[in-house]
Design a protein around this motif. Structure first.
Motif, mmCIF file in Angstrom:
data_model
loop_
_atom_site.group_PDB
_atom_site.id
_atom_site.type_symbol
_atom_site.label_atom_id
_atom_site.label_comp_id
_atom_site.label_asym_id
_atom_site.label_seq_id
_atom_site.Cartn_x
_atom_site.Cartn_y
_atom_site.Cartn_z
ATOM 1 N N UNK A 119 0.835 -1.220 -0.008
ATOM 2 C CA UNK A 119 -0.096 -0.202 0.030
ATOM 3 C C UNK A 119 0.932 1.374 -0.174
ATOM 4 N N UNK A 120 0.350 2.211 -0.644
ATOM 5 C CA UNK A 120 0.967 3.578 -0.794
ATOM 6 C C UNK A 120 0.851 4.574 0.482
ATOM 7 N N UNK A 121 -0.177 4.107 1.376
ATOM 8 C CA UNK A 121 -0.669 5.161 2.446
ATOM 9 C C UNK A 121 0.644 5.493 3.420
ATOM 10 N N UNK A 122 0.533 6.870 3.660
ATOM 11 C CA UNK A 122 1.394 7.302 4.761
ATOM 12 C C UNK A 122 0.451 8.171 5.805
ATOM 13 N N UNK A 123 0.663 7.894 7.162
ATOM 14 C CA UNK A 123 -0.294 8.421 8.102
ATOM 15 C C UNK A 123 0.831 9.646 8.633
ATOM 16 N N UNK A 124 0.266 10.768 9.014
ATOM 17 C CA UNK A 124 0.696 11.886 9.591
ATOM 18 C C UNK A 124 -0.173 11.924 10.900
ATOM 19 N N UNK A 125 0.854 11.893 12.047
ATOM 20 C CA UNK A 125 0.008 11.511 13.016
ATOM 21 C C UNK A 125 0.450 12.577 14.256
ATOM 22 N N UNK A 126 -0.600 13.250 14.945
ATOM 23 C CA UNK A 126 -0.389 14.287 15.782
ATOM 24 C C UNK A 126 -1.164 13.863 17.238
ATOM 25 N N UNK A 127 -0.548 14.923 18.194
ATOM 26 C CA UNK A 127 -1.482 15.021 19.471
ATOM 27 C C UNK A 127 -2.169 16.412 19.403
ATOM 28 N N UNK A 128 -3.242 16.544 19.363
ATOM 29 C CA UNK A 128 -3.816 18.023 19.229
ATOM 30 C C UNK A 128 -4.453 18.307 20.585
ATOM 31 N N UNK A 129 -4.076 19.446 21.213
ATOM 32 C CA UNK A 129 -4.389 19.817 22.598
ATOM 33 C C UNK A 129 -5.892 20.643 22.460
ATOM 34 N N UNK A 130 -6.860 20.121 23.479
ATOM 35 C CA UNK A 130 -8.073 20.646 23.517
ATOM 36 C C UNK A 130 -8.496 20.784 24.895
ATOM 37 N N UNK A 131 -10.065 21.344 25.119
ATOM 38 C CA UNK A 131 -10.564 21.123 26.489
ATOM 39 C C UNK A 131 -11.585 19.963 26.201
ATOM 40 N N UNK A 132 -11.757 18.896 27.212
ATOM 41 C CA UNK A 132 -12.773 18.032 26.919
ATOM 42 C C UNK A 132 -13.927 18.355 27.648
ATOM 43 N N UNK A 133 -14.132 19.604 28.405
ATOM 44 C CA UNK A 133 -15.205 19.886 29.098
ATOM 45 C C UNK A 133 -16.478 19.836 28.573
ATOM 46 N N UNK A 134 -16.661 20.212 27.127
ATOM 47 C CA UNK A 134 -17.962 19.989 26.484
ATOM 48 C C UNK A 134 -17.782 18.854 25.322
ATOM 49 N N UNK A 135 -17.110 18.176 25.210
ATOM 50 C CA UNK A 135 -16.680 17.198 24.151
ATOM 51 C C UNK A 135 -17.704 15.774 24.105
ATOM 52 N N UNK A 136 -17.646 15.056 23.486
ATOM 53 C CA UNK A 136 -18.444 14.097 23.354
ATOM 54 C C UNK A 136 -19.649 14.324 22.278
ATOM 55 N N UNK A 137 -20.177 12.997 22.261
ATOM 56 C CA UNK A 137 -21.547 13.195 21.383
ATOM 57 C C UNK A 137 -21.425 12.409 20.213
ATOM 58 N N UNK A 138 -22.393 12.817 19.328
ATOM 59 C CA UNK A 138 -22.711 11.941 17.910
ATOM 60 C C UNK A 138 -22.289 12.791 16.814
ATOM 61 N N UNK A 139 -21.263 12.454 15.999
ATOM 62 C CA UNK A 139 -20.988 13.196 15.016
ATOM 63 C C UNK A 139 -20.834 12.510 13.509
ATOM 64 N N UNK A 140 -20.287 12.907 12.454
ATOM 65 C CA UNK A 140 -20.262 12.121 11.180
ATOM 66 C C UNK A 140 -20.692 13.027 10.157
ATOM 67 N N UNK A 141 -20.326 12.876 8.629
ATOM 68 C CA UNK A 141 -20.822 13.734 7.689
ATOM 69 C C UNK A 141 -21.885 12.541 7.139
ATOM 70 N N UNK A 142 -23.302 12.835 7.022
ATOM 71 C CA UNK A 142 -23.949 11.953 6.496
ATOM 72 C C UNK A 142 -23.920 11.424 4.914
ATOM 73 N N UNK A 143 -23.427 12.135 4.158
ATOM 74 C CA UNK A 143 -23.315 11.732 2.717
ATOM 75 C C UNK A 143 -21.972 10.928 2.496
ATOM 76 N N UNK A 144 -21.187 10.864 3.552
ATOM 77 C CA UNK A 144 -19.971 10.107 3.676
ATOM 78 C C UNK A 144 -20.317 8.837 4.324
ATOM 79 N N UNK A 145 -21.432 8.502 4.693
ATOM 80 C CA UNK A 145 -21.772 7.516 5.477
ATOM 81 C C UNK A 145 -20.999 7.484 6.908
#
Length: 205
Positions: free
Chosen positions: A133-159
């Motif tokens: 496979x040709x795939x390369x992954x670019x991997x990060x750690x991203x700093x956030x606040x989790x205070x209001x995080x969580x829930x349901x997400x996703x792009x509908x037309x991308x299933x």
């Protein structure tokens, strides 16, 4: 002893290449030869190559609350294994033309978890399965606040159907040690967090 990396792309000859499948992904068949360590050339042989673009993955981490956000979603490749095909993973997405990995990280953070990363720290780049496979992954750690995080997400037309979970860093790290998290990007990122967690928390305080 000879040092590694004595060869490069110029030591490979592609005799013929054709696309044998084109769908959501692409598969090419190659006829090739390359230099050998003993000084001879490898006889021409064939390989199928899975053509998949680069992707970016991000581990969202709150160093103040010492929590991460992990995404649960269905993965076809896990069907038929002795486990659920719903996996816990990182924020992730394919890199589009003209986008930097940092651009992808911010776009996918919004789409998949409703997150904006205040700081992105590069963990590494790695090839997923370079034997085919040709795939390369670019991997990060991203700093956030989790205070209001969580829930349901996703792009509908991308299933996409995604549940974002807020998990303590300790519990997330435990899940890689006991095998509940068994995908490469999440394992690498969480092991990096295990090594860098104290530093990140100290810097945040």
């Amino acid at each position: 002893m000879t040092e590694p990396f004595q060869f490069n792309s110029s030591d490979v000859t592609i005799e013929k290449r054709e696309t044998v499948f084109q769908g959501f992904f692409r598969m090419d068949k190659l006829w090739l030869t390359h230099a050998r360590f003993d000084g001879r050339d490898m006889p021409v042989f064939t390989r199928e190559l899975f053509i998949r673009g680069d992707a970016t993955c991000v581990l969202p981490y709150d160093p103040v609350r010492d929590e991460v956000v992990l995404l649960e979603q269905f993965r076809l490749g896990a069907l038929g294994r002795n486990q659920s095909p719903w996996l816990l993973e990182l924020v992730a997405g394919m890199n589009e033309d003209g986008e930097t990995p940092e651009d992808v990280a911010q776009r996918e953070g919004q789409e998949e978890a409703g997150l904006t990363f205040g700081e992105l720290t590069k963990i590494c780049d790695y090839m997923v399965s370079p034997g085919g496979s040709t795939e390369m992954i670019h991997l990060f750690c991203g700093l956030i606040s989790t205070e209001a995080a969580g829930g349901l997400y996703g792009v509908e037309h991308e299933h996409e159907d995604i549940r974002a979970h807020v998990v303590s860093a300790e519990n997330a790290i435990a899940m890689i040690h006991d095998g509940r998290i068994n995908n490469a990007a999440a394992i690498i990122a969480l092991q990096w967090l295990e090594l860098n967690r104290s530093r990140l928390r100290k810097e945040a305080s």
